[in-house]
Design an enzyme around this catalytic site. Structure first.
Site, short mmCIF file in Angstrom:
data_model
loop_
_atom_site.label_atom_id
_atom_site.label_comp_id
_atom_site.label_asym_id
_atom_site.label_seq_id
_atom_site.Cartn_x
_atom_site.Cartn_y
_atom_site.Cartn_z
N THR A 204 0.85 -1.19 0.00
CA THR A 204 0.00 0.00 0.00
C THR A 204 0.89 1.24 0.00
O THR A 204 2.09 1.15 -0.26
CB THR A 204 -0.99 -0.04 1.19
OG1 THR A 204 -1.91 1.05 1.07
CG2 THR A 204 -0.30 0.02 2.54
N ASN A 205 0.33 2.41 0.23
CA ASN A 205 1.14 3.64 0.26
C ASN A 205 0.65 4.55 1.38
O ASN A 205 -0.30 4.22 2.08
CB ASN A 205 1.10 4.34 -1.10
CG ASN A 205 -0.31 4.72 -1.49
OD1 ASN A 205 -0.94 5.54 -0.84
ND2 ASN A 205 -0.84 4.07 -2.52
N ARG A 206 1.28 5.71 1.50
CA ARG A 206 1.05 6.54 2.69
C ARG A 206 -0.11 7.53 2.56
O ARG A 206 -0.28 8.40 3.40
CB ARG A 206 2.34 7.29 3.03
CG ARG A 206 3.40 6.38 3.63
CD ARG A 206 4.73 7.07 3.74
NE ARG A 206 4.63 8.37 4.38
CZ ARG A 206 5.49 9.35 4.23
NH1 ARG A 206 6.55 9.18 3.46
NH2 ARG A 206 5.33 10.50 4.84
#
Ligand code: CTP
Length: 429
Positions: free
Chosen positions: A233-235
């Site tokens: 995933t990402n931030r």
């Protein structure tokens, strides 16, 4: 100040438009494009603004004083020392927005130096309202490093924006970047600047601006599962997309929010579809946009969609091994580009986001390249450090022919600027 205030105020009861009742000082400098200031004045008046014209001595060589006086019903101001009082202080206090159109290379140079040697520069120095400049000059003058550094300086000032110039034919018959943005496009860009300065609202009845419009907003990251307990995933926090959905709903839009995995409350009046992966987001978009994307007037693609997903997610938890682990990734579809590609006509309006590690001119260029590649109408470009996991943000809204600063300020403020922009664009038809 006297003039058409009464007429303009009478229009406030009509359909809400972002410039209704706004006090705009239209500053005209000496370029052949000065004649277009008359068309701009008319567009602003039609949008319900109160327009005070100011002209430099050079502008008076190109456009008759009586043209702007006849249109606006207000005397043209051009002298620093005219009558009692201080015209620049008075004008700066009165103005809710300064529009400098056309802005010559000379005017930009004087502004960039902080000079105050005529009524326009003195007023601009004194004003604390937003200032919009529409440069107009020969492409060779625009390209000159001195003009470029002046433009960069002015662009950086809080509340100051450059609208254009655009590529096209200039007065000499030459072609290039230097032509003034068309008056109608300048007028259409102004509500977003006003929204930014007023932290949304002001005297404007915000709730009505998007009434009857259908918006789809995506937000947050996507999560691409490796196994039942782990994902890529990402931030992205989802805050920006949620703020846009909330702002659009407050302005009367019917909003569908497609959210990746985030822990945020659904804004009031918004319908929400939760998804995890890019492929799930694609299905949710198909559902929300309908056949031929006919169910939406605009799509705001704020989600940070993962570009890759594991080729073969494991159905059982992956166990620890002793060696290295290699996971094969396959590309996800580019959801926004697919929609840009498939679109026939101008709806839905497509607004994308681009988080980049570049800044300044490179950031704008990267945003514009994405706009062209994905065939969308506008891109909000921001530097990763200004966007991820923060509450405050700043960005540049890049369209085919203009760049508008967003923020700096809360994501709420930037969301309001964006929904004002969308309202203005959707109103254009
Ligand atoms: N986007 C999308 N589908 C993807 C990736 C991105 O719809 N698979 C959308 C995003 O929601 C955003 C825009 O495209 O509105 C730009 O996203 P970004 O990640 O900056 O673009 P990429 O095309 O992935 O380019 P980069 O190589 O810079 O990551």
């Amino acid at each position: 100040m006297s003039g058409k205030e009464d007429t303009a105020q009478a229009r406030v009861s009509g359909p809400p438009a972002s410039l209704v009742g706004r006090r705009i000082t239209l500053c005209v400098s000496g370029s052949i494009a000065a004649y277009k200031a008359a068309v701009l004045a008319r567009a602003l008046l039609h949008a319900g603004a109160i327009v005070q014209p100011v002209m430099t001595q050079a502008a008076l060589q190109f456009l008759g004083r009586s043209t702007l006086e006849g249109l606006t019903g207000r005397p043209v101001r051009s002298e620093m020392f005219e009558g009692p009082g201080e015209p620049h202080v008075e004008l700066a206090r009165w103005s809710q927005l300064l529009v400098l159109a056309p802005a010559t290379a000379d005017l930009m140079a004087r502004l960039a130096q902080g000079r105050a040697n005529d009524l326009i520069t003195a007023t601009a120095l004194c004003a604390r309202c937003p200032v919009a400049l529409a440069p107009a000059m020969h492409p060779a003058m625009w390209e000159h490093p001195l003009t470029q550094s002046n433009a960069a300086r002015l662009r950086e000032l809080p509340g100051w924006s450059l609208l254009g110039p655009v590529f096209g034919e200039v007065a000499s018959g030459d072609e290039g970047l230097g032509r003034m943005l068309e008056p109608e496009q300048i007028a259409a860009a102004l509500p977003v600047l006003l929204a930014g300065s007023e932290q949304s609202g002001g005297s404007q009845p915000a709730a009505q601006l998007l009434s009857g419009r259908r918006l789809v907003v995506t937000a947050g990251p996507t999560a691409e599962d490796l196994d039942p307990v782990r994902s890529l995933t990402n931030r992205s926090s989802g805050k920006m997309g949620f703020a846009i959905a909330a702002s659009a709903a407050r302005r009367g839009a019917q909003v569908t929010l497609i959210a990746g995995p985030v822990a945020l409350e659904t804004p009031a009046g918004v319908s929400r579809i939760d998804v995890r992966s890019a492929l799930e987001m694609r299905s949710a978009l198909q559902q929300a946009l309908g056949e031929g994307a006919a169910l939406a007037d605009a799509l705001v693609m704020c989600a940070a969609v993962a570009d890759y997903r594991p080729q073969q997610p494991s159905t059982a938890k992956l166990k620890r091994g002793t060696g290295t682990l290699t996971i094969e990734l396959v590309p996800n579809p580019d959801l926004l580009a697919e929609l840009g590609q498939a679109r026939v006509g101008q709806r839905p309006f497509l607004l994308g986001f681009a988080v980049e590690t570049a800044a300044g001119g490179e950031l704008i260029a990267a945003g514009r390249a994405k706009l062209v590649r994905k065939k969308v109408d506008a891109i909000v470009a921001n530097a990763a450090s200004d966007a991820l996991g923060t509450d405050d943000t700043r960005a540049v809204l890049v369209t085919r022919d203009a760049e508008l600063p967003l923020g700096p300020g809360s994501k709420q403020l930037v969301a309001d600027q964006l929904t004002e922009f969308l309202a203005a664009r959707l109103q254009e038809g």
